[in-house]
Design a protein around this motif. Structure first.
Motif, PDB file in Angstrom:
ATOM      1  N   GLU A   1      38.705  -5.876  42.007  1.00 25.98           N
ATOM      2  CA  GLU A   1      39.994  -6.682  41.975  1.00 25.98           C
ATOM      3  C   GLU A   1      40.123  -8.148  40.547  1.00 25.98           C
ATOM      4  N   GLU A   2      39.407  -8.990  41.034  1.00 23.47           N
ATOM      5  CA  GLU A   2      40.024 -10.693  40.660  1.00 23.47           C
ATOM      6  C   GLU A   2      38.864 -10.905  39.602  1.00 23.47           C
ATOM      7  N   ILE A   3      38.907 -11.464  38.845  1.00 29.20           N
ATOM      8  CA  ILE A   3      37.927 -12.423  38.662  1.00 29.20           C
ATOM      9  C   ILE A   3      38.341 -14.184  38.007  1.00 29.20           C
ATOM     10  N   GLY A   4      37.679 -14.750  37.682  1.00 30.60           N
ATOM     11  CA  GLY A   4      37.624 -16.653  37.774  1.00 30.60           C
ATOM     12  C   GLY A   4      36.621 -17.491  37.515  1.00 30.60           C
ATOM     13  N   GLU A   5      37.188 -18.409  37.323  1.00 31.43           N
ATOM     14  CA  GLU A   5      35.969 -19.458  36.935  1.00 31.43           C
ATOM     15  C   GLU A   5      34.666 -19.323  37.438  1.00 31.43           C
ATOM     16  N   HIS A   6      33.086 -19.445  38.057  1.00 28.08           N
ATOM     17  CA  HIS A   6      32.533 -19.240  39.196  1.00 28.08           C
ATOM     18  C   HIS A   6      33.540 -18.069  40.231  1.00 28.08           C
ATOM     19  N   TYR A   7      33.834 -16.899  39.950  1.00 32.10           N
ATOM     20  CA  TYR A   7      34.861 -15.970  41.414  1.00 32.10           C
ATOM     21  C   TYR A   7      34.426 -15.321  40.401  1.00 32.10           C
ATOM     22  N   ALA A   8      34.590 -14.039  41.598  1.00 35.77           N
ATOM     23  CA  ALA A   8      34.983 -12.685  41.666  1.00 35.77           C
ATOM     24  C   ALA A   8      35.483 -12.437  42.940  1.00 35.77           C
ATOM     25  N   LYS A   9      36.348 -11.288  42.837  1.00 34.30           N
ATOM     26  CA  LYS A   9      36.770 -10.412  44.268  1.00 34.30           C
ATOM     27  C   LYS A   9      36.455  -8.895  44.518  1.00 34.30           C
ATOM     28  N   CYS A  10      36.128  -8.448  44.820  1.00 36.21           N
ATOM     29  CA  CYS A  10      36.033  -6.895  44.514  1.00 36.21           C
ATOM     30  C   CYS A  10      36.007  -6.123  45.779  1.00 36.21           C
ATOM     31  N   SER A  11      36.166  -5.056  45.840  1.00 38.06           N
ATOM     32  CA  SER A  11      36.356  -4.381  47.449  1.00 38.06           C
ATOM     33  C   SER A  11      35.833  -2.860  46.917  1.00 38.06           C
ATOM     34  N   ILE A  12      35.432  -2.546  48.695  1.00 35.85           N
ATOM     35  CA  ILE A  12      35.091  -0.698  47.971  1.00 35.85           C
ATOM     36  C   ILE A  12      35.492  -0.018  49.728  1.00 35.85           C
ATOM     37  N   ARG A  13      36.490   0.882  49.370  1.00 33.45           N
ATOM     38  CA  ARG A  13      37.584   2.057  50.011  1.00 33.45           C
ATOM     39  C   ARG A  13      36.540   2.798  50.971  1.00 33.45           C
ATOM     40  N   LEU A  14      36.161   2.363  51.937  1.00 38.26           N
ATOM     41  CA  LEU A  14      35.488   2.913  52.465  1.00 38.26           C
ATOM     42  C   LEU A  14      35.777   4.578  52.746  1.00 38.26           C
ATOM     43  N   ASP A  15      35.156   5.775  53.032  1.00 38.11           N
ATOM     44  CA  ASP A  15      34.540   6.590  53.101  1.00 38.11           C
ATOM     45  C   ASP A  15      33.986   7.192  53.567  1.00 38.11           C
ATOM     46  N   GLU A  16      33.559   8.834  54.313  1.00 37.24           N
ATOM     47  CA  GLU A  16      32.553   8.887  55.073  1.00 37.24           C
ATOM     48  C   GLU A  16      30.922   8.752  54.226  1.00 37.24           C
ATOM     49  N   ARG A  17      30.654   8.312  53.252  1.00 37.00           N
ATOM     50  CA  ARG A  17      29.969   8.713  52.778  1.00 37.00           C
ATOM     51  C   ARG A  17      29.147   6.948  52.912  1.00 37.00           C
ATOM     52  N   HIS A  18      30.173   5.607  53.362  1.00 36.45           N
ATOM     53  CA  HIS A  18      29.715   4.829  53.537  1.00 36.45           C
ATOM     54  C   HIS A  18      28.992   4.751  55.227  1.00 36.45           C
ATOM     55  N   ARG A  19      29.470   5.558  55.903  1.00 33.07           N
ATOM     56  CA  ARG A  19      28.704   5.839  57.507  1.00 33.07           C
ATOM     57  C   ARG A  19      27.670   6.283  57.519  1.00 33.07           C
ATOM     58  N   ASN A  20      26.824   5.013  59.084  1.00 34.52           N
ATOM     59  CA  ASN A  20      25.544   6.118  58.949  1.00 34.52           C
ATOM     60  C   ASN A  20      25.443   7.050  60.611  1.00 34.52           C
ATOM     61  N   ALA A  21      25.104   7.676  60.966  1.00 31.98           N
ATOM     62  CA  ALA A  21      25.173   8.372  61.920  1.00 31.98           C
ATOM     63  C   ALA A  21      26.177   9.024  63.020  1.00 31.98           C
ATOM     64  N   VAL A  22      25.921   7.231  63.915  1.00 32.62           N
ATOM     65  CA  VAL A  22      27.055   7.099  64.724  1.00 32.62           C
ATOM     66  C   VAL A  22      28.520   6.355  64.287  1.00 32.62           C
ATOM     67  N   GLY A  23      28.685   6.310  63.110  1.00 31.05           N
ATOM     68  CA  GLY A  23      30.083   6.563  62.469  1.00 31.05           C
ATOM     69  C   GLY A  23      30.257   4.907  61.699  1.00 31.05           C
ATOM     70  N   ALA A  24      29.064   4.125  62.179  1.00 28.70           N
ATOM     71  CA  ALA A  24      29.806   2.615  61.658  1.00 28.70           C
ATOM     72  C   ALA A  24      29.426   2.696  59.628  1.00 28.70           C
ATOM     73  N   VAL A  25      29.640   1.423  59.155  1.00 28.97           N
ATOM     74  CA  VAL A  25      29.729   1.143  58.215  1.00 28.97           C
ATOM     75  C   VAL A  25      27.530   0.913  57.256  1.00 28.97           C
ATOM     76  N   MET A  26      27.172   1.037  56.781  1.00 28.49           N
ATOM     77  CA  MET A  26      25.986   1.278  56.458  1.00 28.49           C
ATOM     78  C   MET A  26      25.762  -0.548  56.258  1.00 28.49           C
ATOM     79  N   GLY A  27      24.789  -1.100  56.442  1.00 29.20           N
ATOM     80  CA  GLY A  27      24.447  -1.801  56.293  1.00 29.20           C
ATOM     81  C   GLY A  27      24.577  -2.405  54.551  1.00 29.20           C
ATOM     82  N   GLY A  28      23.581  -1.428  53.987  1.00 31.03           N
ATOM     83  CA  GLY A  28      23.515  -1.206  52.180  1.00 31.03           C
ATOM     84  C   GLY A  28      24.659  -1.209  52.020  1.00 31.03           C
ATOM     85  N   VAL A  29      25.834  -1.164  52.424  1.00 33.66           N
ATOM     86  CA  VAL A  29      27.063  -1.124  51.577  1.00 33.66           C
ATOM     87  C   VAL A  29      28.137  -1.960  51.917  1.00 33.66           C
ATOM     88  N   TYR A  30      27.565  -3.340  52.672  1.00 32.39           N
ATOM     89  CA  TYR A  30      28.059  -4.847  52.325  1.00 32.39           C
ATOM     90  C   TYR A  30      26.982  -5.466  51.161  1.00 32.39           C
TER      91      TYR A  30
END
Length: 132
Positions: free
Chosen positions: A27-56
């Motif tokens: 999303e953004e870059i700067g001196e010693h800085y970055a901002k990034c994102s992930i739009r969540l979908d089903e591939r990011h979720r575990n068996a109970v529907g929560a976002v998997m820790g590995g995504v974070y």
């Protein structure tokens, strides 16, 4: 070669296939800085529907890499610590990498991960080593 535009940085980090195939986007870059994102979908979720820790972690690691390497790729991660604080409620994860200390050989960054409601979901501390 020093990269300057966000388009050049996005092209460089498109080669970071695991993160980008997972949906990581710069999303953004700067001196010693970055901002990034992930739009969540089903591939990011575990068996109970929560976002998997590995995504974070993937988003945090990618954001660290962008913040430390967008000008000159030469930093690799030595150590990472993840603290999960709350489950994601929205459809977007947003990570911001902030430099805590920049040394000659090592650095330390804090990466905060929030959802689009600005709720802090996880914080990651990464220590990097300059190989170049």
């Amino acid at each position: 070669m020093e990269l300057k535009t966000i388009e050049e940085v996005r092209a460089l980090f498109a080669k970071d296939r695991y993160a980008t195939d997972s949906g990581a986007y710069i999303e953004e870059i700067g001196e010693h800085y970055a901002k990034c994102s992930i739009r969540l979908d089903e591939r990011h979720r575990n068996a109970v529907g929560a976002v998997m820790g590995g995504v974070y972690f993937t988003l945090a690691d990618f954001t660290f890499a962008v913040a430390t390497n967008w000008k000159k790729p030469e930093v690799v991660s030595l150590n990472s610590t993840v603290t999960y604080l709350a489950p994601a409620k929205g459809e977007l994860l947003i990570a911001e990498a902030f430099c805590v200390k920049e040394g000659k050989a090592t650095n330390c960054y804090r990466i905060d991960i929030c959802d689009e409601m600005k709720k802090l979901l996880a914080t990651v501390t990464i220590t990097g080593y300059r190989v170049g």
